[in-house]
Motif scaffolding. Structure first.
Motif, short mmCIF file in Angstrom:
data_model
loop_
_atom_site.label_atom_id
_atom_site.label_comp_id
_atom_site.label_asym_id
_atom_site.label_seq_id
_atom_site.Cartn_x
_atom_site.Cartn_y
_atom_site.Cartn_z
N PHE A 78 0.82 -1.21 0.00
CA PHE A 78 0.00 0.00 0.00
C PHE A 78 0.86 1.26 0.00
N VAL A 79 1.98 1.23 0.67
CA VAL A 79 2.89 2.37 0.65
C VAL A 79 3.35 2.64 -0.78
N GLY A 80 3.70 1.58 -1.50
CA GLY A 80 4.13 1.74 -2.89
C GLY A 80 3.06 2.35 -3.76
N MET A 81 1.85 1.84 -3.64
CA MET A 81 0.74 2.37 -4.44
C MET A 81 0.46 3.83 -4.09
N GLU A 135 -7.91 14.92 6.11
CA GLU A 135 -7.10 15.96 6.76
C GLU A 135 -5.68 15.47 7.01
N LEU A 136 -5.53 14.23 7.41
CA LEU A 136 -4.21 13.64 7.64
C LEU A 136 -3.39 13.68 6.36
N VAL A 137 -3.99 13.26 5.26
CA VAL A 137 -3.28 13.26 3.98
C VAL A 137 -2.97 14.69 3.53
N LEU A 169 -6.58 3.31 11.77
CA LEU A 169 -8.00 3.67 11.88
C LEU A 169 -8.90 2.50 11.49
N VAL A 170 -8.56 1.84 10.40
CA VAL A 170 -9.35 0.70 9.94
C VAL A 170 -9.24 -0.47 10.91
N ALA A 190 4.16 6.72 7.17
CA ALA A 190 3.45 7.20 8.36
C ALA A 190 1.96 7.42 8.07
N VAL A 191 1.64 8.00 6.94
CA VAL A 191 0.24 8.25 6.57
C VAL A 191 -0.49 6.93 6.36
#
Length: 93
Positions: A28-31, A86-88, A64-65, A56-57
């Motif tokens: 997911f980090v890569g995507m 907001e985080l992103v 959260l999930v 980190a994001v």
């Protein structure tokens, strides 16, 4: 929903959970990194992505999930959308 529950609840029992979790998270980090880089190249965001910030994001969104699944509150995940956006935004704007 079922896949999320499997990843969060069932895979934790496996001996290789940490390796599986890290591989899943890195996917997911890569995507996410690719999409943020594209947004930056198109001038949609001001900060270029870096792997640590993206990690980190993505980890925060995963948390959260995972929290909602552990509490069996998947139906309330929509309430977290504003926080996730907001985080992103704060990370890359």
């Amino acid at each position: 929903r079922d896949y999320g529950r499997l990843v969060i609840n069932e895979l934790r029992t496996l001996q290789d959970y940490e390796l599986l979790h890290e591989a899943h998270l890195n996917r997911f980090v890569g995507m996410f990194m690719e999409e943020v880089a594209l947004a930056h190249s198109q001038g949609l965001i001001s900060r270029p992505p870096n792997e640590l910030t993206v990690y980190a994001v993505v980890s925060g969104l995963h948390a959260l999930v995972a929290r909602a699944i552990r509490r069996q509150e998947e139906d309330r995940l929509a309430e977290s959308v504003d926080l996730a956006v907001e985080l992103v935004a704060r990370a890359f704007m």
